[in-house]
Design a protein around this motif. Sequence first.
Motif, PDB file in Angstrom:
ATOM      1  N   GLU A  66       3.528  18.203  -0.582  1.00  0.00           N
ATOM      2  CA  GLU A  66       3.926  18.002  -2.115  1.00  0.00           C
ATOM      3  C   GLU A  66       4.774  16.870  -2.582  1.00  0.00           C
ATOM      4  OE1 GLU A  66       4.120  20.810  -0.026  1.00  0.00           O
ATOM      5  OE2 GLU A  66       2.344  21.770  -0.902  1.00  0.00           O
ATOM      6  N   GLN A  67       5.903  16.594  -1.860  1.00  0.00           N
ATOM      7  CA  GLN A  67       6.547  15.506  -1.971  1.00  0.00           C
ATOM      8  C   GLN A  67       5.815  14.304  -2.187  1.00  0.00           C
ATOM      9  OE1 GLN A  67       9.803  16.476   0.509  1.00  0.00           O
ATOM     10  NE2 GLN A  67      11.363  16.416  -0.899  1.00  0.00           N
ATOM     11  N   MET A  68       5.070  14.238  -0.977  1.00  0.00           N
ATOM     12  CA  MET A  68       4.090  12.919  -0.741  1.00  0.00           C
ATOM     13  C   MET A  68       3.233  12.919  -2.012  1.00  0.00           C
ATOM     14  SD  MET A  68       3.628  13.126   3.595  1.00  0.00           S
ATOM     15  CE  MET A  68       2.529  11.464   3.369  1.00  0.00           C
ATOM     16  N   ARG A  69       2.511  13.856  -2.389  1.00  0.00           N
ATOM     17  CA  ARG A  69       1.707  13.795  -3.524  1.00  0.00           C
ATOM     18  C   ARG A  69       2.363  13.114  -4.734  1.00  0.00           C
ATOM     19  NH1 ARG A  69      -3.182  15.448  -4.474  1.00  0.00           N
ATOM     20  NH2 ARG A  69      -3.299  16.665  -2.765  1.00  0.00           N
ATOM     21  N   ALA A  70       3.495  13.625  -4.983  1.00  0.00           N
ATOM     22  CA  ALA A  70       4.451  13.170  -6.255  1.00  0.00           C
ATOM     23  C   ALA A  70       4.673  11.752  -6.073  1.00  0.00           C
ATOM     24  CB  ALA A  70       5.721  13.942  -6.354  1.00  0.00           C
ATOM     25  N   TRP A  71       4.736  11.030  -4.766  1.00  0.00           N
ATOM     26  CA  TRP A  71       5.124   9.664  -4.816  1.00  0.00           C
ATOM     27  C   TRP A  71       3.887   8.852  -4.516  1.00  0.00           C
ATOM     28  CZ3 TRP A  71       8.448  11.026   0.172  1.00  0.00           C
ATOM     29  CH2 TRP A  71       9.698  11.544  -0.026  1.00  0.00           C
ATOM     30  N   TYR A  72       2.788   9.456  -4.311  1.00  0.00           N
ATOM     31  CA  TYR A  72       1.485   8.895  -4.047  1.00  0.00           C
ATOM     32  C   TYR A  72       1.020   7.897  -5.096  1.00  0.00           C
ATOM     33  CZ  TYR A  72      -3.085   7.607  -2.220  1.00  0.00           C
ATOM     34  OH  TYR A  72      -4.157   7.194  -1.544  1.00  0.00           O
ATOM     35  N   ALA A  73       0.787   6.700  -5.108  1.00  0.00           N
ATOM     36  CA  ALA A  73       0.216   5.768  -6.282  1.00  0.00           C
ATOM     37  C   ALA A  73      -0.896   5.082  -5.638  1.00  0.00           C
ATOM     38  CB  ALA A  73       1.347   4.827  -6.696  1.00  0.00           C
ATOM     39  N   PRO A  74      -2.184   5.337  -5.712  1.00  0.00           N
ATOM     40  CA  PRO A  74      -3.418   4.967  -5.310  1.00  0.00           C
ATOM     41  C   PRO A  74      -3.448   3.120  -5.613  1.00  0.00           C
ATOM     42  CG  PRO A  74      -3.966   6.293  -7.237  1.00  0.00           C
ATOM     43  CD  PRO A  74      -2.501   6.567  -6.894  1.00  0.00           C
ATOM     44  N   GLN A  75      -3.788   2.416  -4.800  1.00  0.00           N
ATOM     45  CA  GLN A  75      -4.337   1.063  -5.230  1.00  0.00           C
ATOM     46  C   GLN A  75      -2.925   0.389  -6.093  1.00  0.00           C
ATOM     47  OE1 GLN A  75      -7.032  -1.237  -5.035  1.00  0.00           O
ATOM     48  NE2 GLN A  75      -7.388  -0.235  -3.018  1.00  0.00           N
ATOM     49  N   ASP A  76      -1.701   0.549  -5.479  1.00  0.00           N
ATOM     50  CA  ASP A  76      -0.837   0.089  -6.387  1.00  0.00           C
ATOM     51  C   ASP A  76      -0.533  -1.415  -5.748  1.00  0.00           C
ATOM     52  OD1 ASP A  76       1.622   0.159  -7.856  1.00  0.00           O
ATOM     53  OD2 ASP A  76       2.947   0.502  -6.286  1.00  0.00           O
ATOM     54  N   LEU A  77      -1.315  -2.292  -6.211  1.00  0.00           N
ATOM     55  CA  LEU A  77      -1.245  -3.648  -5.807  1.00  0.00           C
ATOM     56  C   LEU A  77      -0.204  -4.319  -6.558  1.00  0.00           C
ATOM     57  CD1 LEU A  77      -5.093  -4.116  -5.455  1.00  0.00           C
ATOM     58  CD2 LEU A  77      -3.524  -3.400  -3.714  1.00  0.00           C
ATOM     59  N   LEU A  78       0.198  -5.714  -5.837  1.00  0.00           N
ATOM     60  CA  LEU A  78       1.134  -6.503  -6.558  1.00  0.00           C
ATOM     61  C   LEU A  78       0.335  -7.416  -7.572  1.00  0.00           C
ATOM     62  CD1 LEU A  78       3.821  -7.760  -4.071  1.00  0.00           C
ATOM     63  CD2 LEU A  78       3.810  -6.061  -6.065  1.00  0.00           C
ATOM     64  N   ARG A  79      -1.000  -7.726  -7.196  1.00  0.00           N
ATOM     65  CA  ARG A  79      -1.745  -8.640  -7.971  1.00  0.00           C
ATOM     66  C   ARG A  79      -1.312  -9.937  -7.767  1.00  0.00           C
ATOM     67  NH1 ARG A  79      -6.278  -4.871  -8.518  1.00  0.00           N
ATOM     68  NH2 ARG A  79      -5.238  -3.143  -9.263  1.00  0.00           N
ATOM     69  N   VAL A  80      -0.936 -10.405  -6.628  1.00  0.00           N
ATOM     70  CA  VAL A  80      -0.574 -11.869  -6.429  1.00  0.00           C
ATOM     71  C   VAL A  80      -1.988 -12.408  -5.279  1.00  0.00           C
ATOM     72  CG1 VAL A  80       1.684 -11.394  -6.359  1.00  0.00           C
ATOM     73  CG2 VAL A  80       0.560 -11.053  -4.126  1.00  0.00           C
ATOM     74  N   ARG A  81      -1.808 -13.905  -5.415  1.00  0.00           N
ATOM     75  CA  ARG A  81      -2.631 -14.451  -4.707  1.00  0.00           C
ATOM     76  C   ARG A  81      -2.634 -14.053  -3.225  1.00  0.00           C
ATOM     77  NH1 ARG A  81      -2.594 -20.959  -3.404  1.00  0.00           N
ATOM     78  NH2 ARG A  81      -4.371 -21.093  -1.830  1.00  0.00           N
TER      79      ARG A  81
END
Length: 202
Positions: free
Chosen positions: A143-158
């Motif tokens: 449950e804690q892991m699900r609360a932290w989970y962020a799909p495709q949390d990219l930095l968008r850098v080269r």
Amino acid sequence: MTEGQEADTSCIRHNSPHPTNLVIIRGNSGSGKTTVAREVRRRYGRGCALLEQDYLRRIVLREHDSGGMGAVAPGFIVATARAALEGGYHVVLEGILHSARYGEPLRGLVDAYGGTVFYLDVSFEETVRRHGRRAEPVPVTAEQMRAWYAPQDLLRVRDEVVLPESMTFEEVVTAVLHDSGLAGAAAVTPCPARCVRCAEKV
């Protein structure tokens, strides 16, 4: 890297005048980033600093990873990486490093030193499975892991490389070493480059 995408091994740091390599490994809790980072540094040897977000934030600062409270950790972690790079160390920095809190300082670090950012793209279900197989158990619930989970949390850098969960551990470690240029980078720190003790072991 995404399906059908070839690795860009030119790497932004190769265009930088700085002599050290910056490698950033990001991903959700349980994605395997810490294990990968430790193995990459182990294979490289002396002359490469391993910076773990959890250690610097939880142990050194003892700070909660909460947004909107003027957290010190993002700036502290980036400043530590800068100090190591300026000291001649190649740097492997790993952590969840959520883009909302760490994105701006990390992008500034990459702008200044070049580097390659790797994102371990692992589904929530797989992170839970991997968490359960950890050699060093961490008292965290699904449950804690699900609360932290962020799909495709990219930095968008080269030169941000997305590594899918279908890759084996060996494939991921190899990709990080080679795509970042670290596999062929010489050590430039006093130890081992000019260390008498290291020279005795050759």
